[in-house]
Scaffold this motif. Structure first.
Motif, PDB file in Angstrom:
ATOM      1  N   ILE A 110       0.887  -1.182   0.000  1.00  0.00           N
ATOM      2  CA  ILE A 110       0.000   0.000   0.000  1.00  0.00           C
ATOM      3  C   ILE A 110       0.919   1.225   0.000  1.00  0.00           C
ATOM      4  CG2 ILE A 110      -1.780   1.274   1.229  1.00  0.00           C
ATOM      5  CD1 ILE A 110      -2.602  -1.354   2.532  1.00  0.00           C
ATOM      6  N   TYR A 111       0.767   2.071  -0.986  1.00  0.00           N
ATOM      7  CA  TYR A 111       1.675   3.204  -1.165  1.00  0.00           C
ATOM      8  C   TYR A 111       1.138   4.442  -0.458  1.00  0.00           C
ATOM      9  CZ  TYR A 111       3.814   0.258  -4.714  1.00  0.00           C
ATOM     10  OH  TYR A 111       4.433  -0.760  -5.361  1.00  0.00           O
ATOM     11  N   ASP A 112       2.070   5.270   0.043  1.00  0.00           N
ATOM     12  CA  ASP A 112       1.681   6.550   0.655  1.00  0.00           C
ATOM     13  C   ASP A 112       1.595   7.600  -0.435  1.00  0.00           C
ATOM     14  OD1 ASP A 112       4.296   7.147   0.040  1.00  0.00           O
ATOM     15  OD2 ASP A 112       5.036   7.025   2.106  1.00  0.00           O
ATOM     16  N   SER A 113       1.342   8.850  -0.001  1.00  0.00           N
ATOM     17  CA  SER A 113       1.133   9.946  -0.955  1.00  0.00           C
ATOM     18  C   SER A 113       2.396  10.258  -1.744  1.00  0.00           C
ATOM     19  CB  SER A 113       0.664  11.198  -0.207  1.00  0.00           C
ATOM     20  OG  SER A 113       1.617  11.531   0.820  1.00  0.00           O
ATOM     21  N   ALA A 114       3.530   9.810  -1.154  1.00  0.00           N
ATOM     22  CA  ALA A 114       4.790  10.056  -1.854  1.00  0.00           C
ATOM     23  C   ALA A 114       5.111   8.947  -2.827  1.00  0.00           C
ATOM     24  CB  ALA A 114       5.928  10.186  -0.836  1.00  0.00           C
ATOM     25  N   GLY A 115       4.240   7.964  -2.892  1.00  0.00           N
ATOM     26  CA  GLY A 115       4.448   6.863  -3.813  1.00  0.00           C
ATOM     27  C   GLY A 115       5.359   5.776  -3.277  1.00  0.00           C
ATOM     28  N   GLU A 116       5.595   5.783  -1.979  1.00  0.00           N
ATOM     29  CA  GLU A 116       6.424   4.752  -1.364  1.00  0.00           C
ATOM     30  C   GLU A 116       5.534   3.711  -0.678  1.00  0.00           C
ATOM     31  OE1 GLU A 116       9.681   4.440  -1.503  1.00  0.00           O
ATOM     32  OE2 GLU A 116       9.852   6.259  -2.739  1.00  0.00           O
ATOM     33  N   PRO A 117       5.954   2.435  -0.694  1.00  0.00           N
ATOM     34  CA  PRO A 117       5.160   1.400   0.004  1.00  0.00           C
ATOM     35  C   PRO A 117       5.231   1.606   1.509  1.00  0.00           C
ATOM     36  CG  PRO A 117       7.195   0.449  -0.873  1.00  0.00           C
ATOM     37  CD  PRO A 117       7.156   1.862  -1.373  1.00  0.00           C
ATOM     38  N   ALA A 118       4.161   2.003   2.094  1.00  0.00           N
ATOM     39  CA  ALA A 118       4.140   2.277   3.534  1.00  0.00           C
ATOM     40  C   ALA A 118       3.546   1.103   4.322  1.00  0.00           C
ATOM     41  CB  ALA A 118       3.337   3.539   3.808  1.00  0.00           C
ATOM     42  N   TYR A 119       2.667   0.408   3.734  1.00  0.00           N
ATOM     43  CA  TYR A 119       2.006  -0.723   4.389  1.00  0.00           C
ATOM     44  C   TYR A 119       1.873  -1.883   3.383  1.00  0.00           C
ATOM     45  CZ  TYR A 119       0.565   3.050   7.499  1.00  0.00           C
ATOM     46  OH  TYR A 119       0.571   4.120   8.330  1.00  0.00           O
ATOM     47  N   LEU A 120       1.483  -3.036   3.913  1.00  0.00           N
ATOM     48  CA  LEU A 120       1.094  -4.145   3.029  1.00  0.00           C
ATOM     49  C   LEU A 120      -0.237  -4.688   3.530  1.00  0.00           C
ATOM     50  CD1 LEU A 120       1.382  -7.209   4.425  1.00  0.00           C
ATOM     51  CD2 LEU A 120       3.802  -6.821   4.053  1.00  0.00           C
ATOM     52  N   VAL A 121      -1.023  -5.139   2.618  1.00  0.00           N
ATOM     53  CA  VAL A 121      -2.271  -5.779   2.968  1.00  0.00           C
ATOM     54  C   VAL A 121      -2.159  -7.260   2.568  1.00  0.00           C
ATOM     55  CG1 VAL A 121      -3.331  -5.181   0.748  1.00  0.00           C
ATOM     56  CG2 VAL A 121      -4.791  -5.801   2.682  1.00  0.00           C
ATOM     57  N   GLY A 122      -2.576  -8.084   3.513  1.00  0.00           N
ATOM     58  CA  GLY A 122      -2.540  -9.519   3.251  1.00  0.00           C
ATOM     59  C   GLY A 122      -3.939 -10.123   3.294  1.00  0.00           C
ATOM     60  N   ILE A 123      -4.210 -11.002   2.361  1.00  0.00           N
ATOM     61  CA  ILE A 123      -5.510 -11.699   2.305  1.00  0.00           C
ATOM     62  C   ILE A 123      -5.222 -13.203   2.311  1.00  0.00           C
ATOM     63  CG2 ILE A 123      -7.622 -12.063   1.000  1.00  0.00           C
ATOM     64  CD1 ILE A 123      -7.120  -9.310  -0.307  1.00  0.00           C
ATOM     65  N   THR A 124      -5.737 -13.874   3.316  1.00  0.00           N
ATOM     66  CA  THR A 124      -5.458 -15.315   3.460  1.00  0.00           C
ATOM     67  C   THR A 124      -6.764 -16.118   3.439  1.00  0.00           C
ATOM     68  OG1 THR A 124      -3.483 -14.908   4.784  1.00  0.00           O
ATOM     69  CG2 THR A 124      -4.439 -17.118   4.903  1.00  0.00           C
ATOM     70  N   SER A 125      -6.815 -17.083   2.523  1.00  0.00           N
ATOM     71  CA  SER A 125      -7.951 -18.027   2.463  1.00  0.00           C
ATOM     72  C   SER A 125      -7.522 -19.348   3.103  1.00  0.00           C
ATOM     73  CB  SER A 125      -8.374 -18.266   1.007  1.00  0.00           C
ATOM     74  OG  SER A 125      -8.743 -17.056   0.384  1.00  0.00           O
ATOM     75  N   ASP A 126      -8.346 -19.874   4.012  1.00  0.00           N
ATOM     76  CA  ASP A 126      -8.031 -21.170   4.674  1.00  0.00           C
ATOM     77  C   ASP A 126      -8.309 -22.316   3.686  1.00  0.00           C
ATOM     78  OD1 ASP A 126      -7.754 -23.427   6.214  1.00  0.00           O
ATOM     79  OD2 ASP A 126      -8.863 -22.624   7.934  1.00  0.00           O
ATOM     80  N   ILE A 127      -7.247 -22.957   3.253  1.00  0.00           N
ATOM     81  CA  ILE A 127      -7.399 -24.067   2.286  1.00  0.00           C
ATOM     82  C   ILE A 127      -7.012 -25.408   2.929  1.00  0.00           C
ATOM     83  CG2 ILE A 127      -6.989 -22.569   0.285  1.00  0.00           C
ATOM     84  CD1 ILE A 127      -4.104 -23.677   0.238  1.00  0.00           C
TER      85      ILE A 127
END
Length: 697
Positions: A110-127
């Motif tokens: 997830i990028y901030d206003s300066a265009g740098e990756p500030a966060y990450l989002v993770g999505i996990t499905s239980d398989i």
């Protein structure tokens, strides 16, 4: 940090964030550049088993195992470093379930206003469940492949039938073993291969076991496609559907024909007589034991027949053992015709047979069997180019009347058989109380005989043998007598057979020879005459090798010539024509001991043997002499024997001479010597001395 901070830094979130975020059905989490958890939704709480207030603001190290944390952090750095989305499968610990789960995870920066990756989002499905199902499916597939491979390549034959027992498949080993291709038998019932050797009860129990236990194992005889019988060791298992109904029957089997035949051969050889193919002594005892138990249980009587072939030994001695074997095989066939299917006929050995007759209807039925056997065996036996004649003596005992134990029953049947022989042969006899008393008397008498020598109860009598023409004593025969302390004089007919049966004849016989030699020495000294003594020698004594040497040494010690002793043997010894007989006769000749054939003419065609052996005298049996003056046949036979003997260089002695007419006839026939009550009966040595004194006067 909350959604407002994220919204301000990234512009990613704006309004109604929490409601939307928690509504997402899969686990969603947000991390900062230090891998600290910023936010998780409710699905993620459930998936990790960790409340959001506990994990947010941490990197989760206290909730996940170190090896899992290492993977999480590496994947986070990869996202921040590359600035791109990554997708992978990972294991994670569920604190609520206390187990590892498997998730399919997507991580994206997830990028901030300066265009740098500030966060990450993770999505996990239980398989987890899907992965488990895939694993199980792979295992099932591998098992099926393995089972199919085993099924096709197995060295054991396999046949599969459906719920109606119709053939649906067979493997190659089945085709090789049974000869059927699947196309020939598919859809058919396996009973097409049945051998017919098993009854309905066998198959009833077979299917009962499959129905109750789902499995059966055992031996089955079937037929191959070419009709050949085959023994199989079979294991049948049932495969059921989910509802419990029968889906398939799987039969797996191997060929045990060779082993069965080998086992049967070994068992047959151990339990059956090879000559007659009758049960042998071992199997006979087993069957008798079973029949006795059955008779005891049912209360029905059991008869035991002991059969002995009379004069079989003469067949063997005259025609040879090969012809004797032919006679035994034919005798077995004839006896088998006389007994019932429920009776057991066995050969104990030699010329002895037995018949077990269970559940007979009265003694008449048993006697009928015995009499039929006797009649069948009395008919002539064709033995190649020869013809043999025998008879049979049968002893009968009954359980439980005569005996209750197996051993006693057999022993009494044997005694009854000997009673039949004593009564004249060619007949049957029962065991009786009188036989028991006689057996006990025989036992006591044998016991007394063992001590007779040491107690000085035995004595040697001497009967003169005279010159037939002059009546002058020229020889003597030594005859053993027993003065029993309580019974008085015991007949030799009673105690000589006991001595032979018990083996005492060896010791007693040696003692008689020594007394005979002593008598010869006594007469030599007292009368200046050499009176040779004839001594009877039993077959048991005849087998002894060193006796002749002992007698010769004794004769030399007393300065007596070797012909001072004459050995008397019976025709039965001579007729054996064995190497032992020849060696013994040769030993006697080399020692100078003369040999006399006793009771000549009563044996079995022994004339042809006389020229083969070194014999000096023939003693013509008293049965020819008794009617010599009246019976033309006896006259002819006696004269023929004398003429034949002289032609062979033998001298003759006539036994049982009691009248002047008999002696005159013998003199006319040129008989050499005579013996009998006309001249004197057997005498103690003192009485014999008196006769010599009279003749010397």
């Amino acid at each position: 940090m909350d959604q407002r901070r994220i919204s301000r830094d990234t512009g990613f979130l704006d309004h109604d964030f929490e409601e939307i975020f928690d509504a997402i059905p899969v686990a969603v989490f947000i991390k900062d550049r230090d891998s600290r958890v910023v936010l998780i939704n409710r699905a993620c709480e459930a998936q990790w088993g960790i409340p959001r207030e506990a994990i947010c603001g941490t990197d989760g190290a206290q909730f996940f195992p170190p090896e899992q944390m290492k993977v999480f952090l590496e994947k986070d750095r990869e996202v921040f470093r590359g600035g791109a989305q990554i997708e992978f499968e990972e294991e994670y610990w569920n604190s609520t379930l206390q187990e590892n789960r498997i998730g399919h995870t997507v991580k994206k920066p997830i990028y901030d206003s300066a265009g740098e990756p500030a966060y990450l989002v993770g999505i996990t499905s239980d398989i987890t469940e899907r992965k488990r199902a895939e694993s199980e499916h792979r295992q099932v597939e591998e098992s099926m492949k393995l089972a199919a491979q085993i099924y096709r390549s197995s060295s054991e034959a396999i046949m599969v039938t459906d719920e109606h027992n119709r053939i649906v498949d067979v493997n190659d080993a089945f085709t090789r073993l049974m000869g059927y291709e699947l196309s020939e038998i598919e859809g058919k019932d396996p009973r097409i291969m049945q051998s017919g050797l098993h009854d309905k009860e066998f198959y009833r129990q077979f299917w009962q076991a499959i129905k109750e236990h789902g499995r059966w194992q055992g031996e089955v005889w079937d037929r191959r496609s070419d009709g050949q019988l085959i023994a199989k060791w079979v294991t049948i298992s049932v495969i059921r559907s989910l509802d419990g109904s029968v889906f398939r029957h799987v039969a797996q089997f191997s060929d045990i024909t060779e082993k069965k035949l080998q086992d049967e051969l070994i068992w047959h050889q151990a339990n059956f007589d090879p000559l007659t193919d009758l049960p042998n002594r071992r199997l006979f005892r087993d069957r008798l034991e079973q029949e006795v138990k059955k008779a005891h249980r049912t209360g029905k009587p059991l008869a035991l027949l002991f059969i002995d072939l009379d004069r079989f030994k003469e067949i063997n001695d005259t025609f040879g053992h090969d012809k004797g074997d032919l006679l035994l095989a034919e005798a077995a066939r004839r006896i088998r015709l006389c007994v019932r299917d429920t009776d057991t006929l066995a050969r104990l050995g030699g010329d002895e047979f037995t018949v077990i007759v269970p559940e007979f209807q009265g003694v008449v039925a048993v006697e009928r069997i015995a009499q039929q056997i006797i009649m069948e065996l009395s008919a002539p036996f064709e033995l190649g180019s020869d013809r043999g004649h025998i008879s049979a003596s049968v002893g009968i005992t009954v359980y439980p009347d005569d005996a209750e134990s197996l051993e006693e029953l057999m022993k009494l049947a044997d005694r009854a058989m000997y009673l039949a022989k004593e009564q004249g042969r060619g007949r049957f006899a029962y065991f009786t109380e009188s036989m028991q008393r006689k057996a006990e008397e025989k036992r006591v008498l044998t016991s007394d005989l063992r001590h007779a020598l040491t107690r000085d109860e035995l004595v040697v009598y001497f009967q003169p043998i005279v010159d037939a023409s002059t009546a002058r004593i020229v020889k003597a025969e030594a005859l053993l007598r027993w003065r029993h302390p309580t019974r008085g004089m015991v007949s030799p007919m009673d105690f000589i057979p006991l001595a032979e049966e018990s083996g005492l004849i060896l010791e007693i016989g040696e003692w008689v020879f020594q007394r005979a030699i002593d008598a010869v020495a006594h007469w030599q000294e007292a009368f200046g005459r050499l009176i040779p003594v004839s001594v009877n020698k039993s077959p048991l004594q005849f087998a002894e090798q060193l006796a002749g040497n002992r007698w010769m040494e004794r004769l030399r010690t007393l300065s007596l010539p070797s012909h001072s002793i004459t050995v008397e043997i019976t025709e039965s010894i001579l007729i054996k024509d064995s190497p032992t007989v020849k060696r013994r006769l040769l030993d006697f000749r080399n020692c100078g001991v003369e040999v006399s054939i006793d009771d000549f003419g009563t044996g079995f065609s022994s004339l042809s043997y006389l020229k083969q052996f070194d014999v000096d005298f023939l003693k013509i049996d008293r049965s020819f002499i008794g009617n010599l003056a009246e019976d033309a046949a006896d006259k002819a036979l006696t004269e023929a024997i004398i003429v034949m003997a002289h032609k062979l260089g033998l001298k003759t002695i006539a036994e049982g001479v009691e009248t002047e007419a008999q002696r005159d006839m013998l003199v006319r026939f040129d008989c050499d010597y005579a013996q009998g009550y006309l001249f004197s009966g057997p005498l103690p040595i003192e009485g014999f001395d008196a006769l010599l004194q009279v003749q010397a006067a």
